[in-house]
Design an enzyme around this catalytic site. Sequence first.
Site, PDB file in Angstrom:
ATOM      1  N   ASP A  46       0.621  -1.326  -0.115  1.00  0.00           N
ATOM      2  CA  ASP A  46      -0.101  -0.033   0.029  1.00  0.00           C
ATOM      3  C   ASP A  46       0.859   1.498   0.048  1.00  0.00           C
ATOM      4  OD1 ASP A  46      -2.499  -1.061  -0.166  1.00  0.00           O
ATOM      5  OD2 ASP A  46      -2.582  -1.424   2.114  1.00  0.00           O
ATOM      6  N   GLU A 122      -5.007  10.256   4.375  1.00  0.00           N
ATOM      7  CA  GLU A 122      -5.615  11.239   5.345  1.00  0.00           C
ATOM      8  C   GLU A 122      -4.336  12.305   5.700  1.00  0.00           C
ATOM      9  OE1 GLU A 122      -2.486   9.197   6.684  1.00  0.00           O
ATOM     10  OE2 GLU A 122      -3.907   7.763   7.022  1.00  0.00           O
ATOM     11  N   ARG A 147      -8.469  19.523  22.457  1.00  0.00           N
ATOM     12  CA  ARG A 147      -6.951  19.404  23.154  1.00  0.00           C
ATOM     13  C   ARG A 147      -6.652  17.921  23.137  1.00  0.00           C
ATOM     14  NH1 ARG A 147      -9.866  23.575  25.356  1.00  0.00           N
ATOM     15  NH2 ARG A 147      -8.398  25.537  26.009  1.00  0.00           N
ATOM     16  N   ALA A 184      -6.359  11.038  20.739  1.00  0.00           N
ATOM     17  CA  ALA A 184      -6.417  10.919  22.263  1.00  0.00           C
ATOM     18  C   ALA A 184      -6.821  12.357  22.639  1.00  0.00           C
ATOM     19  CB  ALA A 184      -4.742  10.920  22.378  1.00  0.00           C
TER      20      ALA A 184
HETATM   21  P1  NAD Z   1       3.389   1.909   7.034  1.00  0.00           P
HETATM   22  O1  NAD Z   1       4.594   1.006   6.194  1.00  0.00           O
HETATM   23  O2  NAD Z   1       3.900   2.155   8.336  1.00  0.00           O
HETATM   24  O3  NAD Z   1       2.136   0.876   6.967  1.00  0.00           O
HETATM   25  C1  NAD Z   1       0.963   1.186   7.850  1.00  0.00           C
HETATM   26  C2  NAD Z   1      -0.162   0.102   7.413  1.00  0.00           C
HETATM   27  O4  NAD Z   1      -1.091   0.790   6.954  1.00  0.00           O
HETATM   28  C3  NAD Z   1       0.224  -0.906   6.581  1.00  0.00           C
HETATM   29  O5  NAD Z   1      -0.072  -2.232   6.986  1.00  0.00           O
HETATM   30  C4  NAD Z   1      -0.414  -0.544   5.349  1.00  0.00           C
HETATM   31  O6  NAD Z   1      -0.667  -1.508   4.615  1.00  0.00           O
HETATM   32  C5  NAD Z   1      -1.642   0.164   5.701  1.00  0.00           C
HETATM   33  N1  NAD Z   1      -2.293   0.892   4.692  1.00  0.00           N
HETATM   34  C6  NAD Z   1      -2.167   1.952   4.190  1.00  0.00           C
HETATM   35  N2  NAD Z   1      -3.163   2.487   3.444  1.00  0.00           N
HETATM   36  C7  NAD Z   1      -4.086   1.742   4.030  1.00  0.00           C
HETATM   37  C8  NAD Z   1      -5.563   1.920   3.835  1.00  0.00           C
HETATM   38  N3  NAD Z   1      -5.891   2.807   3.045  1.00  0.00           N
HETATM   39  N4  NAD Z   1      -6.410   1.013   4.164  1.00  0.00           N
HETATM   40  C9  NAD Z   1      -6.034   0.011   4.897  1.00  0.00           C
HETATM   41  N5  NAD Z   1      -4.701  -0.258   5.228  1.00  0.00           N
HETATM   42  C10 NAD Z   1      -3.668   0.622   4.871  1.00  0.00           C
HETATM   43  O7  NAD Z   1       3.175   3.124   5.862  1.00  0.00           O
HETATM   44  P2  NAD Z   1       2.569   2.905   4.661  1.00  0.00           P
HETATM   45  O8  NAD Z   1       2.652   1.486   4.141  1.00  0.00           O
HETATM   46  O9  NAD Z   1       3.448   4.083   3.911  1.00  0.00           O
HETATM   47  O10 NAD Z   1       1.033   3.712   4.826  1.00  0.00           O
HETATM   48  C11 NAD Z   1       0.999   4.760   5.211  1.00  0.00           C
HETATM   49  C12 NAD Z   1      -0.148   5.068   6.015  1.00  0.00           C
HETATM   50  O11 NAD Z   1      -0.090   4.224   7.326  1.00  0.00           O
HETATM   51  C13 NAD Z   1      -0.888   6.189   6.315  1.00  0.00           C
HETATM   52  O12 NAD Z   1      -1.267   6.847   5.522  1.00  0.00           O
HETATM   53  C14 NAD Z   1      -1.497   5.862   7.728  1.00  0.00           C
HETATM   54  O13 NAD Z   1      -2.875   5.707   7.208  1.00  0.00           O
HETATM   55  C15 NAD Z   1      -1.144   4.559   8.107  1.00  0.00           C
HETATM   56  N6  NAD Z   1      -0.691   4.561   9.710  1.00  0.00           N
HETATM   57  C16 NAD Z   1      -1.431   4.016  10.352  1.00  0.00           C
HETATM   58  C17 NAD Z   1      -1.151   4.163  11.706  1.00  0.00           C
HETATM   59  C18 NAD Z   1      -2.181   3.199  12.551  1.00  0.00           C
HETATM   60  O14 NAD Z   1      -2.995   2.710  12.314  1.00  0.00           O
HETATM   61  N7  NAD Z   1      -1.885   3.318  14.070  1.00  0.00           N
HETATM   62  C19 NAD Z   1      -0.026   4.958  12.279  1.00  0.00           C
HETATM   63  C20 NAD Z   1       0.773   5.402  11.321  1.00  0.00           C
HETATM   64  C21 NAD Z   1       0.590   5.474   9.940  1.00  0.00           C
END
Ligand code: NAD
Length: 262
Positions: A46, A122, A147, A184
């Site tokens: 992704d 996002e 906040r 949070a």
């Molecule tokens: P990454 O390698 O940290 O992957 C985060 C995970 O999010 C991966 O498993 C990826 O497959 C999944 N992901 C990405 N877009 C998705 C979507 N639209 N629906 C479902 N799963 C999805 O980072 P990355 O692959 O470069 O992706 C960046 C995305 O990671 C950010 O846009 C954010 O949404 C997500 N993210 C999630 C968290 C969390 O859930 N706590 C934290 C940081 C970032």
Amino acid sequence: MIKSYLMVVKQDEKSQNIANILKEKLNGILEYNESEPDLIISIGGDGTMLYALHEYFHLVDQVYFIGVHTGTLGFYTDYLADEIDELVADIKKGEYTINKRAVLDVEVIDENGTAQYYALNEMRIENPHYTQVLHVYINEEHLETFRGNGLCISTPSGSTAYNKSLGGAVIHPDLEVMQLSEVAGIQHNAYRSLGSSIVLGKEQTVTLTCDRFDGVFIGIDQYSYNLKPFKKINVSLSSHSVQCIQYRPLTFISRIKRSFIS
Ligand code: NAD
């Protein structure tokens, strides 16, 4: 009619090998075109698709995207590494539908002007160091003073990513909406915000302002940047969308099931 393509490939050996095999198999079917492709094939995960989108956003209105996953199946990827022959056969057959995915317009306005970003998953304003205070307006009407650690505004495609971890709703990608979720949020007798996610439409613009900027950053999909003092940040649904090409039926429900349930 799709005549040309380019590939965006994750920098690991498996993805590079798959890309070489695919390029060979597409020889004589599609022309490889770096500057004006009709189709962008991302090979990786992704994150690779998100990278491809940001890299080629200037072509977004004229190009189709498709993903091959070289690990387990992802949300933006329709084929697995061992399904390259099926992908080539489907491209040859040329029967497809186009799924449009909403994009967010994000404008960061400061004293020097406006910086423009686009987000497929996002945008988020976060502060891991201090309680972040954010004044939230919807179409210039004050909603709340938030906040907490921050706020996340996601598209329907992004609703299954960070937004889902924040307890936001999963939204069908056919809907042209955006969702504001709290990271949070502090809820007690002195400070209170909505405390739940809110879903907004095409007619709404979310505006964020704040008074203290130490430690605050902006995240746009997989990227993040320190935020200099800004006057306001406007977030709305973009007039652009990402066109994902679909050669074989894969419903949103089956994507959710295979990723989260079964
Ligand atoms: P990454 O390698 O940290 O992957 C985060 C995970 O999010 C991966 O498993 C990826 O497959 C999944 N992901 C990405 N877009 C998705 C979507 N639209 N629906 C479902 N799963 C999805 O980072 P990355 O692959 O470069 O992706 C960046 C995305 O990671 C950010 O846009 C954010 O949404 C997500 N993210 C999630 C968290 C969390 O859930 N706590 C934290 C940081 C970032």
